[in-house]
Motif scaffolding. Structure first.
Motif, PDB file in Angstrom:
ATOM      1  N   LEU A 154      65.200  76.290  46.118  1.00 40.95           N
ATOM      2  CA  LEU A 154      64.498  77.563  46.009  1.00 40.95           C
ATOM      3  C   LEU A 154      64.005  77.702  44.578  1.00 40.95           C
ATOM      4  O   LEU A 154      64.809  77.746  43.641  1.00 40.95           O
ATOM      5  CB  LEU A 154      65.436  78.729  46.348  1.00 40.95           C
ATOM      6  N   VAL A 155      62.692  77.754  44.405  1.00 37.20           N
ATOM      7  CA  VAL A 155      62.089  77.903  43.081  1.00 37.20           C
ATOM      8  C   VAL A 155      61.767  79.375  42.881  1.00 37.20           C
ATOM      9  O   VAL A 155      60.832  79.907  43.486  1.00 37.20           O
ATOM     10  CB  VAL A 155      60.814  77.040  42.946  1.00 37.20           C
ATOM     11  N   ARG A 156      62.568  80.034  42.043  1.00 41.13           N
ATOM     12  CA  ARG A 156      62.293  81.435  41.724  1.00 41.13           C
ATOM     13  C   ARG A 156      61.137  81.469  40.729  1.00 41.13           C
ATOM     14  O   ARG A 156      61.180  80.868  39.671  1.00 41.13           O
ATOM     15  CB  ARG A 156      63.532  82.101  41.089  1.00 41.13           C
ATOM     16  N   GLY A 157      60.074  82.184  41.075  1.00 40.23           N
ATOM     17  CA  GLY A 157      58.912  82.225  40.199  1.00 40.23           C
ATOM     18  C   GLY A 157      58.007  81.031  40.384  1.00 40.23           C
ATOM     19  O   GLY A 157      57.644  80.343  39.423  1.00 40.23           O
ATOM     20  N   GLY A 158      57.606  80.780  41.622  1.00 40.80           N
ATOM     21  CA  GLY A 158      56.746  79.632  41.909  1.00 40.80           C
ATOM     22  C   GLY A 158      55.343  79.760  41.361  1.00 40.80           C
ATOM     23  O   GLY A 158      54.592  78.786  41.341  1.00 40.80           O
ATOM     24  N   SER A 159      54.981  80.956  40.882  1.00 38.74           N
ATOM     25  CA  SER A 159      53.650  81.152  40.309  1.00 38.74           C
ATOM     26  C   SER A 159      53.634  81.000  38.792  1.00 38.74           C
ATOM     27  O   SER A 159      52.581  81.115  38.167  1.00 38.74           O
ATOM     28  CB  SER A 159      53.121  82.548  40.675  1.00 38.74           C
ATOM     29  N   GLY A 160      54.776  80.740  38.182  1.00 38.07           N
ATOM     30  CA  GLY A 160      54.865  80.630  36.729  1.00 38.07           C
ATOM     31  C   GLY A 160      54.479  79.259  36.212  1.00 38.07           C
ATOM     32  O   GLY A 160      54.185  78.329  36.985  1.00 38.07           O
ATOM     33  N   GLY A 161      54.503  79.102  34.904  1.00 40.15           N
ATOM     34  CA  GLY A 161      54.129  77.836  34.291  1.00 40.15           C
ATOM     35  C   GLY A 161      55.025  76.698  34.718  1.00 40.15           C
ATOM     36  O   GLY A 161      54.554  75.607  35.072  1.00 40.15           O
ATOM     37  N   VAL A 162      56.347  76.916  34.702  1.00 42.88           N
ATOM     38  CA  VAL A 162      57.281  75.887  35.151  1.00 42.88           C
ATOM     39  C   VAL A 162      57.330  75.848  36.671  1.00 42.88           C
ATOM     40  O   VAL A 162      57.299  74.778  37.282  1.00 42.88           O
ATOM     41  CB  VAL A 162      58.690  76.139  34.576  1.00 42.88           C
TER      42      VAL A 162
END
Length: 336
Positions: A154-162
């Motif tokens: 689960l990638v929290r913040g999939g819209s961020g740079g990382v």
């Protein structure tokens, strides 16, 4: 040369373009004409006075750049041999992207060859500046979590740079990817990146139930967390048995409460990692792993940089305002 100087700790207005001394490359280093520099949350923390640069690096911010090699540092090795700390032969005119300890907001920067990545012709050079910090961080998370193909992340913040890079990298490495983003529009854009099997709105009141449903009740084996304290409760609640939470950010605070009983019930573990403060040798090891295993995915177009906007160097303050606004999708870049 021109560089963005932090005149004092404070808000975006303390960032000013000044003339500074041009650096000179030493053994195992490259002098690079910067085409673009990535903007990261660590730069904001440094500007505010909370994240001083490591010893020996320039005091102005900037953790990643792309550009053209201007000069190769001296070497005791025969002409044409690889530069120290790298198995690559670098020459003036080569296209390069690099991870830095600092100093990227400038017209030129010195880059250790051990932290340099050759930019393929298939990738626009300015866009390459969006990759080093994000890609090495994403690789570091997978390594810290001991993530294995077939597991759910689960990638929290999939819209961020990382996050936008981690979604692509994890999928390419054979993981089943779930990601979060804020609002229907951003959810749709993360889905369009490719790689995420499921994208969820983190503003939903039933995020835990949605993760459980998407994993047939099992939960996530790995959680990449950028929230910190504010995400602890949900991150533990979505874990599968023997799941691992890897914290890399503090966007929702540094102090929180943790239900240790829930963690025990899931035989879970809470891990944390960071990149900038690692010893040079460890950074070189991580970049070498990215160079071998992840950079070919960039060359093949399976992992792509996600650039929200590019601003001129003298608008670094505006870039920081945008980054903290929550409006940015992917990465912001600065051009000298």
């Amino acid at each position: 040369m021109r560089a963005v100087v932090i005149t004092r700790p404070g808000g975006p207005d303390v960032l000013e373009v000044h003339d500074v001394a041009e650096p000179a490359p030493g053994p195992g280093e490259l002098l690079v004409d910067v085409v673009a520099a990535g903007v990261n949350r660590a730069d904001v923390l440094q500007r505010e006075g909370h994240y001083p640069p490591p010893p020996g690096v320039p005091p102005w911010p900037g953790l990643e750049v792309a550009g053209v090699v201007r000069e190769v540092g001296p070497s005791d090795e025969p002409a044409g041999s690889p530069a120290a700390g790298s198995d690559e032969v670098w020459r003036p005119g080569d296209r390069v992207a690099a991870l830095l300890g600092g100093g990227g907001y400038a017209e030129r920067v010195v880059v250790p060859t051990a932290l340099a990545l050759r930019v393929p012709d298939s990738l626009a050079l300015p866009e390459a500046a969006a990759l080093p910090e994000a890609l090495v961080t994403a690789w570091m998370v997978l390594e810290t979590a001991d993530a294995r193909p077939g597991e759910a992340i689960l990638v929290r913040g999939g819209s961020g740079g990382v996050g936008s890079v981690a979604v692509q990298l994890a999928a390419a490495r054979g993981l089943r990817v779930l990601a979060t983003a804020g609002g229907a529009q951003r959810v749709a854009r993360v889905a369009e990146l490719g790689g995420a099997d499921v994208v969820l709105d983190h503003r939903s009141d039933d995020l835990v139930e949605q993760v459980r449903e998407a994993t047939s009740g099992r939960g996530a084996d790995v959680v990449l967390d950028v929230l910190g304290a504010g995400g602890l409760e949900e991150n533990v609640a979505v874990l599968a048995l023997d799941g691992r939470v890897v914290v890399i950010g503090l966007q929702q605070g540094r102090r929180g409460t943790l239900d240790v009983g829930e963690l025990l019930a899931r035989r879970g573990s809470l891990r944390a990692t960071t990149l900038r403060s690692r010893p040079a040798r460890d950074k070189a090891r991580l970049v070498a792993a990215v160079r071998e295993h992840a950079w070919p995915l960039v060359t093949a177009g399976r992992v792509r940089p996600v650039v929200h906007a590019t601003l001129p160097l003298d608008q670094a303050g505006r870039a920081h305002e945008l980054l903290t606004s929550g409006e940015v999708f992917g990465k912001l870049l600065l051009e000298p």
